[in-house]
Design a protein around this motif. Structure first.
Motif: not given
Length: 235
Positions: A77-98
């Motif tokens: 269902e696409t004729a225009d598939y795009h790449h987007e290179m990104e830095l990924v941050v992996a979380l090892g702890e949780g948090g809310f309203r930090v």
């Protein structure tokens, strides 16, 4: 032993390798930051005023994750598939309203990532004011390399680049991000109770563009590592 009688076997947990160890990083949720590099925002026909705006987020199912080294079919269902290179941050702890000052403690490490996008479907959705789900939440359309441990370390600079078939397509620097990693974590934690295993894709520099069946994508982020992804025949 569990006495739950499942109708069929539940999906296997999604995980990523951790460099230098046999341990696996169990993936929980995938969050993405949109328009976090000004040059990319301009190539998408807009601009970002940090003083008056907050980051824009979208999500993908963890089941959509593909590891570096994957050969994935060109999606339907696409004729225009795009790449987007990104830095990924992996979380090892949780948090809310930090706070931004406390956000660093939640970081387990980093990885190279790709946010693959059905750009034509995204354009139609934007024009109609519809959600982007089918444009972004693509099977094997969230790619990640191995995670390099960096507990508490904030990356503030470093080259990020992507080649397609050996030709450089994207090149930028993490220093060009509009919102820094602590700012992103702190802001995202006002919407969600962030959890260990969450991955945050932090946005892409300029130069996004289409890929075709047979293309070979090679990404690199200074101080993090590399990523390898191939586009197969259409589904």
């Amino acid at each position: 032993m569990s006495d739950i009688n499942y109708l069929w076997a539940p999906p296997a947990p999604v995980s990523l390798p951790v460099r230098g160890t046999r341990a696996r990083f169990p993936v929980n949720r995938l969050f993405f930051v949109g328009r976090n590099y000004q040059a990319h925002a301009r190539e998408m026909g807009t601009s970002v005023d940090k003083a008056s705006m907050r980051p824009v987020y979208f999500t993908k199912f963890a089941a959509m994750l593909a590891q570096s080294g994957t050969l994935a079919p060109y999606p339907p269902e696409t004729a225009d598939y795009h790449h987007e290179m990104e830095l990924v941050v992996a979380l090892g702890e949780g948090g809310f309203r930090v706070s931004e000052a406390a956000a660093g403690r939640m970081i387990f490490g980093y990885a190279c990532g790709l946010d693959m996008t059905r750009r034509d479907l995204q354009a139609v959705a934007k024009a109609k004011g519809n959600p982007w789900d089918v444009a972004k939440n693509v099977e094997q359309g969230a790619v990640a390399g191995e995670i390099v441990r960096a507990e508490g370390r904030i990356l503030r600079s470093g080259e990020i680049c992507l080649k397609v078939n050996g030709e450089e397509r994207q090149k930028g620097d993490l220093a060009d991000m509009i919102w820094s990693i602590p700012e992103i974590i702190a802001d995202l934690s006002t919407y969600y109770h962030l959890q260990p295993g969450d991955l945050i894709y932090t946005g892409t520099p300029e130069g996004v563009g289409p890929v075709q069946p047979g293309d070979h994508l090679e990404g690199r982020i200074e101080g993090v590592g590399t990523l390898d992804f191939r586009i197969g025949a259409p589904d």
